[in-house]
Structures are given as C-alpha cells and as structure tokens.
Design an enzyme around this catalytic site. Sequence first.
Site, mmCIF file in Angstrom:
data_model
loop_
_atom_site.group_PDB
_atom_site.id
_atom_site.type_symbol
_atom_site.label_atom_id
_atom_site.label_comp_id
_atom_site.label_asym_id
_atom_site.label_seq_id
_atom_site.Cartn_x
_atom_site.Cartn_y
_atom_site.Cartn_z
ATOM 1 N N ASN A 11 0.834 -1.218 0.000
ATOM 2 C CA ASN A 11 0.000 0.000 0.000
ATOM 3 C C ASN A 11 0.857 1.252 0.000
ATOM 4 O OD1 ASN A 11 -2.360 -1.491 0.373
ATOM 5 N ND2 ASN A 11 -2.400 -1.213 2.590
ATOM 6 N N GLY A 39 1.545 -1.224 3.830
ATOM 7 C CA GLY A 39 0.963 -2.518 3.452
ATOM 8 C C GLY A 39 1.641 -3.580 4.306
ATOM 9 N N LYS A 40 0.836 -4.408 4.961
ATOM 10 C CA LYS A 40 1.427 -5.343 5.929
ATOM 11 C C LYS A 40 2.457 -6.282 5.297
ATOM 12 C CE LYS A 40 -2.727 -5.213 8.750
ATOM 13 N NZ LYS A 40 -2.296 -4.168 9.687
ATOM 14 N N GLY A 41 2.163 -6.765 4.080
ATOM 15 C CA GLY A 41 3.101 -7.685 3.440
ATOM 16 C C GLY A 41 4.420 -6.994 3.120
ATOM 17 N N GLY A 251 3.591 -3.821 14.704
ATOM 18 C CA GLY A 251 3.316 -5.260 14.601
ATOM 19 C C GLY A 251 4.105 -5.880 13.456
ATOM 20 N N ASP A 252 4.226 -5.148 12.359
ATOM 21 C CA ASP A 252 4.982 -5.661 11.207
ATOM 22 C C ASP A 252 6.476 -5.760 11.540
ATOM 23 O OD1 ASP A 252 2.608 -5.718 9.733
ATOM 24 O OD2 ASP A 252 2.849 -3.631 9.117
ATOM 25 N N GLY A 287 5.413 6.637 10.529
ATOM 26 C CA GLY A 287 5.328 5.910 9.256
ATOM 27 C C GLY A 287 5.599 4.432 9.429
#
Length: 308
Positions: A11, A39-41, A251-252, A287
């Site tokens: 994202n 974007g989490k990935g 979290g990422d 960010g």
Amino acid sequence: MSELGVIGSINMDLVVRAPRFPKPGETVSGGELQMVPGGKGANQAVAMARMGRRTALFGRVGDDVFGPRLRENLQEEGIDVARVEILPGVATGVALIVLDEHGQNTIVSSHGANDAMKEDEIPALLEDWSAIQLVVMQMELPLDVVEAAIRGAKARGMQVILNAAPADVRARDWFSDIDVLIVNETEAELLSGLEVADVASATAAGKALCAEGCESVILTLGPDGALLIDGGQVQHVPAIEVEVVDTTGAGDAFVGAFTAMRAEGVSNLTAVRHGVCAGALAVGVLGAQASLPSRSAVERLYDEEFGG
Ligand code: RIB
C-alpha cells in the site's frame, strides 16, 4: 537466492496527525499529509530485509502514481521483486491513516491491486520459490489466495507463519497447517472467542488457539509486551518502555524481526525478544516502512534489554 518469502499486501499510506480522532460526522483539522510506503506484506518483507535476510515478495500494485514507486522502493531495500507485478488500469492499494496525539492510529484501507491476486497463481509461485524455507502471510489479500498459499507451502515442507491481520474467522480452518500464528489482542479475541483484557486472559486465549491446532502462538500485547505459547509452555516478554510517536507498523516490525531470527535457528523465545525490540524501535518513528529498524539497532537494544 531468497531465504524467506512473503505473500502479502503493498500500500501507499496517506498519514495525517490530528489532535484527536473525529467523531462520526465531525471534521477535525490535521497536520501535514505524509505519504509513506506501507501494506502489511511489504512492511514485513522490508523488516526482514533490514534484519539481513534475503527476502522475496509476491504482491501486486497498479500502474498509477504510487505503484511503480512502491515497487522501486522495495527493490532498493534489497527485496526480490521479480513477483511484484504492476497491473495496468488498476489502482494501487492505499491506506488512509489518522494518528492521534498519543501515536495511536485508525486505518481504512482500499485494497486496489492487492485484491487482484488469484489463488491459481500460487502453485507456480511456490514452484519458483522451491529454495525458500519459510513463508509469511497476513490477511490483507483475498482469503482464497491466503488459504492456497498456506496449504501449498505446508504441502511443500515450508514453514508457515501467519500474521492473522486483519483477522477473519476463516483462519481457524487453517490452524493445522500453520507453524506460528501471530496475533494482537483483538485478533486473538476474534479467533479464540475469548476476551483478552490482560496478560492472564491473553494466556487463556493463546492456549485455546494452540489447542485448536497451531504449533506455536504469539500474542503481541502493545504496552504489555508479547506472549509466546509453545509446546504447552507460556513465556511472557514484557514491553520495553519507549516514547510513542506512531504505532503504525510496530506489529509488522515484530513479525519481520521474529521471522528473520527464527530462520537463523534461534529459539522462539529469543526470536520473540528480538521482535519486541524491533516493535519498540518502530513506535518511536512516524510511518510504517520508515520506522522499521536496522539489524544493528535491534541487536543494540536486545543487548541492553536482554544482556546479549
Ligand atoms: O500494519 C500497518 C499497515 O496496515 C499499514 O502500513 C497499512 O498500509 C495497513 O496495511
């Protein structure tokens, strides 16, 4: 040749800081608009690459102003983007993020190209990634794709880590194919059906998830640190006290550092401690990808907190 694979979302995050979150129907004036890759990935792939692991990402962006820029940025991070396709005539995923004065966020994402991924693309991907030992997924893609990736990777003998974010009860059907499930409090509540309010209730929820078939479960608990439930053993790693600027991507950072360390063969507890250090460093910077720490920063904090 990559060691780690991520199948996940990409994202552009549009971030505005506001004195507080608006109520329904209310307008609140915020600060300057920031555009930050997210974007989490993609975030988790960048976190692994910054921890020094060769990482490949499978994802989709559109051919708008954001897509090519995000792909290039991932390449500059050293990520193998051979399977990050730019789709013509499709919008790139965008996340609208509002931060309050405490660094807490609300996120609404428009999935765009992330939703264009198809489950029949997964067999060829996994064939291509036959040298990869560990695959990480989140739930920001069509769930049929996530399911095909989990089942396919497990069948090929790869280790599977699922960060069930944003959570969907469908993940419960996949537990027996997941080596490590990583969830936060609300995700654990949804998947276990148990309320999570403190470390004791988080332990009960984590044990229930293990009983449903996950080999190891990790709960990230923000200011309460993280909980590892592994082979019947429960270990709590307290949080590291830091000034919170922006919780987006913490979290990422945890998932990326945990995965990178697990791939090096350390114990899950040591890997969780590295994850807690990475998460603590990430909340100090605005960010998502901008806040993901380097290996040396994570190791320095780890040595300070856990004595090397
Ligand atoms: O986990 C944080 C991420 O969630 C943000 O970067 C945003 O893009 C959303 O996907």
